[in-house]
Scaffold this active site. Structure first.
Site, mmCIF file in Angstrom:
data_model
loop_
_atom_site.group_PDB
_atom_site.id
_atom_site.type_symbol
_atom_site.label_atom_id
_atom_site.label_comp_id
_atom_site.label_asym_id
_atom_site.label_seq_id
_atom_site.Cartn_x
_atom_site.Cartn_y
_atom_site.Cartn_z
ATOM 1 N N ASP A 1 13.456 1.459 0.028
ATOM 2 C CA ASP A 1 12.451 2.272 0.701
ATOM 3 C C ASP A 1 12.886 2.353 2.168
ATOM 4 O OD1 ASP A 1 9.896 3.536 1.277
ATOM 5 O OD2 ASP A 1 9.262 1.605 2.089
ATOM 6 N N ASP B 1 10.694 3.511 5.369
ATOM 7 C CA ASP B 1 9.757 3.175 6.439
ATOM 8 C C ASP B 1 9.242 1.747 6.311
ATOM 9 O OD1 ASP B 1 10.176 5.806 6.983
ATOM 10 O OD2 ASP B 1 8.196 6.496 6.365
ATOM 11 N N ASP C 1 8.179 -2.338 1.209
ATOM 12 C CA ASP C 1 7.106 -3.044 1.913
ATOM 13 C C ASP C 1 5.742 -2.748 1.315
ATOM 14 O OD1 ASP C 1 5.473 -0.970 4.074
ATOM 15 O OD2 ASP C 1 7.284 -0.255 3.092
#
Length: 274
Positions: free
Chosen positions: A18, A20, A192
């Site tokens: 991922d 961001d 996250d």
């Protein structure tokens, strides 16, 4: 601990990241809001709204409903934007805006996966016009990102052609595995957000990075590794930094081997000459 030597007789593997708050410290799309304002694409009110969205994103992550509202807002916001202009703005400001917020730990991990012979794939909900240049900056092999519909006039229509979010990320990974020959059981994934749970579940080696509360609970329950990335650093600084101990050791071994080879070659020549 990563397996640093990939067995090439086995099916290929990859590491899926991922973007961001996993590889970079902020939202990739929202980070460009000031540049889009300076380029005349958005007004001051939109800059303030995206700044608030960035704050919410950084403060506690974004749940499903927040992500859906953000998608709808950004889709409406970019309606009518000239795609070429967007690409030019991103290219001109990429190094100033993104380079300083890349996590040192993530950059090191990407290097380790490449050293081990794995492909690195960035899988992000942000738009392809933003994610693809960032992926190139990071040295990623492939990018999966949201794609907006572009009209005949070369501008965004505001409609979404493909939304890389939640289950669709996992589907994209499985499609890549089928086309590229990845063995997902031996692949890695990093995120996250609990919204990326399907992506993490799709691989044999899932990792939670700076996880939100929901993902942390899942990671603890499933005994997944939890990583803490907190050192943003410019890639240029990383390249100019002193070599890490492991790299120094490897260089020393290589130098010793080269020296031994020269000594052997020289002794052979002397033997042949006599």
């Amino acid at each position: 601990m990563l397996n640093l030597v990939e067995n090439h007789s086995l099916p290929r593997t990859a590491a899926f990241f991922d973007l961001d708050k996993t590889v970079i410290a902020k939202s990739s799309t929202l980070t460009f809001s000031k540049s889009f304002y300076q380029g005349g694409l958005i007004n001051r009110r939109a800059v303030l709204r995206t700044a608030y969205a960035q704050f919410v994103f950084l403060a506690g992550g974004a749940d499903h409903d927040q992500m859906e509202r953000m998608r709808a807002y950004l889709s409406a916001l970019c309606r009518g934007w000239n795609v070429q202009q967007v690409k030019e703005i991103v290219a001109e400001t990429l190094h100033d805006l993104i380079d300083p917020i890349i996590y040192d730990e993530a950059a090191s991990l990407i290097e380790e996966h490449h050293t081990a012979g794995r492909d690195v794939v960035i899988v992000s909900t942000s738009g392809a016009e933003v994610v693809e240049p960032i992926g190139e900056l990071l040295g990623a092999d492939r990018v999966v990102a949201t794609r907006m519909v572009v009209g005949d006039d070369g501008c965004f229509t505001g409609e979404v052609e493909y939304y890389a979010y939640g289950p669709t990320k996992a589907e994209a990974i499985k499609e890549l595995a089928a086309s590229e020959g990845y063995d997902l059981e031996r692949c890695y994934a990093y995120s996250d957000s609990v919204t990326d749970l399907p992506m993490l579940e799709a691989v044999g080696h899932p990792h939670a990075v700076n996880p939100d509360r929901a993902l942390r609970r899942e990671a603890v329950a499933r005994e997944w590794p939890i990583l803490d990335f907190h050192r943003p650093v410019r890639l240029k600084q990383r390249l100019s930094a002193p070599p890490r101990p492991a790299l120094v050791a490897a260089a020393a071994v290589g130098a010793a081997a080269a020296t031994a080879g020269l000594v052997w070659f020289a002794s052979r020549r002397r033997t042949a000459a006599s």
